[in-house]
Design an enzyme around this catalytic site. Structure first.
Site, PDB file in Angstrom:
ATOM      1  N   LYS A 289       0.817  -1.251  -0.016  1.00  0.00           N
ATOM      2  CA  LYS A 289       0.070   0.242   0.092  1.00  0.00           C
ATOM      3  C   LYS A 289       1.090   1.011   0.108  1.00  0.00           C
ATOM      4  CE  LYS A 289      -4.611  -1.161   1.861  1.00  0.00           C
ATOM      5  NZ  LYS A 289      -5.484  -0.577   3.207  1.00  0.00           N
ATOM      6  N   GLU A 377     -19.157  -6.759   8.420  1.00  0.00           N
ATOM      7  CA  GLU A 377     -20.484  -6.110   9.497  1.00  0.00           C
ATOM      8  C   GLU A 377     -21.365  -7.280   9.964  1.00  0.00           C
ATOM      9  OE1 GLU A 377     -18.529  -3.605   6.719  1.00  0.00           O
ATOM     10  OE2 GLU A 377     -19.633  -5.349   6.532  1.00  0.00           O
ATOM     11  N   ARG A 405     -25.574  -3.951   5.527  1.00  0.00           N
ATOM     12  CA  ARG A 405     -25.144  -5.476   5.318  1.00  0.00           C
ATOM     13  C   ARG A 405     -25.403  -6.423   6.373  1.00  0.00           C
ATOM     14  NH1 ARG A 405     -20.388  -5.119   1.361  1.00  0.00           N
ATOM     15  NH2 ARG A 405     -19.321  -6.548   2.809  1.00  0.00           N
TER      16      ARG A 405
END
Length: 640
Positions: A289, A377, A405
């Site tokens: 990243k 979630e 979700r």
């Protein structure tokens, strides 16, 4: 298109067709130019930084090898897709990214044919791409290819594994690229593993495999079941030889890797060799990243979306916060820490957003009582239910749009059992530049019908602390607290916490002509509107303001009083107007025979695009001017 006389390769790229005119030896230079453009642009126009820098080489390789947009690339989440946007005809408009009327924050088919599926929420790429691959296989152009690009964080979501499981049982040629930026490349690449990867992705090896399988099919010695058994046997041999195993091979998905995701020429070679292989397959690449920008490589969490920064020094340019009210998320984090110090049963849960929701604040002092469960979630909510069932008191913090979700989990694993769990919904309402996939528009409406829930929203930071304190008191049951992104209104927010009587609102201002009922911090806008409106009328008219504080149970004493004393009522909420506070008030008035003139202010019945929060408040007609217009509309029609 070579880099001659200072001209950049990127200057000559208007589409992937231009990209294909380059020699593979020129691709590293193009990647360097792409990376620099992203750094330059995002230093002045903030966005998702680290993820997009990490996928530059992959993006170039994908568009170089595949025939996009006929071949389909599905980006998971979309944080990593800025190079994709630049290479697919949006380079000249990239400076408008995330701005009102400019490029969308995430890939969207409405914006470009190269964006094959809407991105924004994580873990959906494999399922969507599998559907495309199956459909393409049944079409008149089965030669088209489908690629799903998914990060290792998104791979932790349950939907990704549902898609993987189904991929092995359907006829398809899906290619899944796992972008892994959380592992050590030095350990994973080398020795036998590197040799096997090169062998498995070589064209002669796979051509031989394919021809052999065709012969066996024609001789009647091979069928689909036998093919799968052979794949499973090969996978067991690979595990034995390399001393490594993975879940993908256990699902009969051919696995290749891991390989260096920043070697663009090798990626082109591998993708060219495996693109036409039959059956589902997964290429595992290792990336960093923030690749190419040292500060982002060093601290990937901070540089996920760093805001404004000096591209030369790496210094993040924080907007002046001295003397300003705090962010709601920081009030949550600091208040939770205080409560955890006093109540040993309290634990914190977040699905991969400890910095975003400020769970990192209590996490530093209580690392064993704070849980980052990854992008999951539904699991976060059910995990909270399990903790609550055994006497713990979980504060489960989830962004409002991501709570969508976990709807079934709230109903089945929290509400039915009346468990003592606190669900804190950060980023409720309009969130600004992240757009329709991230606006917390629907939580009030979709939670209100669920029995046993307490649903609340604070007027300001002090009220957030009071609601959190109230929620952790004994036997409160399932308790929802929703609050917006951004700053509140109180510089002196750190006040002693006091309990709130559940189901009660409060009168914030007296008035005689109109009653405004609000929920959440949007009430502060209503208060400003009333002050300006009354000033224009020199005291000739006045409006009362009620902070309802709870959507459920709603304060019926306030509603009865308003119905008896006011002919004109306005409701305002930073949530969809259908099903929220305005609907609840309207239903109560109708059910009890009251007939006030009502104006309901809230988010309209459409998806709201991206822009700054003040711009979107104005567009959605829940800003100060909209409230003043509503006051004028009602009072101009007052009967003599």
């Amino acid at each position: 298109m070579d880099n001659i006389n200072g001209k950049k390769l990127l200057d000559g790229i208007g589409s992937p067709d231009d990209l294909k005119k380059l020699d593979t030896g020129q691709l590293p230079q193009l990647c360097s130019e792409l990376r620099q453009m992203i750094i330059d642009e995002l230093s002045t126009n903030p966005g998702h930084f680290g993820s997009s820098l990490g996928t530059v080489e992959l993006t170039v390789a994908l568009h170089y090898v595949f025939n996009t947009p006929q071949d389909r690339i599905v980006w998971d989440v979309g944080h990593q897709a800025y190079a994709h946007k630049i290479l697919t005809g949006r380079k000249e408009r990239f400076h408008t990214n995330r701005k009102l009327g400019g490029l969308k924050p995430f890939p969207s088919p409405d914006e470009s044919p190269y964006d094959s599926f809407t991105s924004g929420h994580a873990s959906n790429s494999i399922s969507a791409a599998l559907g495309m691959a199956v459909a393409i296989g049944r079409s008149s152009h089965p030669e088209r290819r489908t690629v799903a690009v998914i990060g290792d964080g998104a791979m932790s979501g349950g939907l990704a594994f549902e898609g993987l499981n189904n991929a092995s049982s359907n006829s398809n040629d899906l290619l899944i690229i796992l972008n892994d930026n959380n592992m050590s490349i030095s350990k994973s690449v080398g020795g036998m593993r590197s040799y096997l990867t090169h062998l498995q992705t070589s064209r002669p090896y796979n051509t031989f495999r394919y021809l052999a399988s065709r012969v066996l099919y024609r001789l009647g010695l091979m069928n689909e079941e036998r093919r799968r058994k052979i794949i499973r046997r090969n996978n067991r041999l690979k595990i034995k030889w390399s001393h490594q195993s993975n879940v993908f091979e256990g699902m009969d998905v051919r696995y290749f890797g891991p390989v260096d995701g920043h070697n663009v020429q090798n990626l082109v070679r591998i993708l060219s060799n495996i693109k036409n292989m039959r059956g589902p397959k997964l290429l595992h690449i290792i990336t960093v990243k923030g690749k190419g920008y040292k500060p982002a490589e060093t601290d990937s969490e901070i540089w996920h979306a760093p805001g404004l920064f000096d591209k030369d020094t790496g210094q993040r340019l924080q907007r002046n916060a001295a003397g300003q009210p705090p962010l709601f998320q920081d009030v949550f984090g600091n208040t939770l820490l205080e409560l955890m110090k006093e109540n040993s049963r309290i634990v914190g849960i977040t699905p991969a957003m400890p910095l975003g929701c400020s769970m990192d604040i209590p996490m530093k002092e209580f690392p064993d009582r704070c849980f980052d469960v990854g992008i999951a979630e539904g699991h976060a909510v059910t995990f909270a239910g399990g903790l609550a069932a055994e006497g713990m008191l979980p504060f489960c913090n989830i962004y409002s749009s991501f709570m969508q979700r976990a709807y079934d989990n709230v109903i089945h694993d929290i509400a039915i059992q009346k468990l003592n769990a606190v669900i804190c919904l950060d980023r409720a309402g309009l969130v600004g530049e992240d757009g329709p996939t991230h606006h917390g528009a629907f939580d009030l409406a979709f939670l209100r019908p669920i029995p046993n829930l307490t649903i609340s929203s604070p007027f300001d930071e002090s009220e957030l602390r009071n609601l959190m304190y109230t929620a952790q008191l004994p036997e409160q049951g399932p308790f929802v607290i929703r609050y917006p992104r951004g700053r509140g209104v109180l510089a002196d927010w750190h006040r002693p916490m006091e309990p709130v009587v559940v189901g009660t609102g409060r009168k914030m201002k007296e008035g005689t002509d109109v009653a405004i009922l609000s929920i959440g911090p949007i009430g502060n806008i209503a208060m400003e509107a009333i002050s300006e409106w009354e000033g224009k009328h020199n005291g000739g008219t006045s409006a009362a303001l009620y902070d309802m504080r709870f959507l459920k149970p709603i304060d019926t004493d306030i509603l009865d009083s308003v119905a008896r004393n006011f002919r004109n009522v306005i409701t305002i909420e930073n949530g969809c107007v259908t099903g929220g506070l305005g609907s609840a008030v309207s239903e109560y008035m109708t059910d009890n025979g009251f007939t006030p003139r009502m104006i309901r202010l809230g988010l309209p019945d459409r998806f709201i695009e991206h822009g700054s929060t003040p711009q979107l408040l104005q567009i959605c007609r829940i800003d100060k001017e909209a409230v003043i217009d509503a006051l004028e509309s009602l009072t101009n029609n007052i009967q003599p």
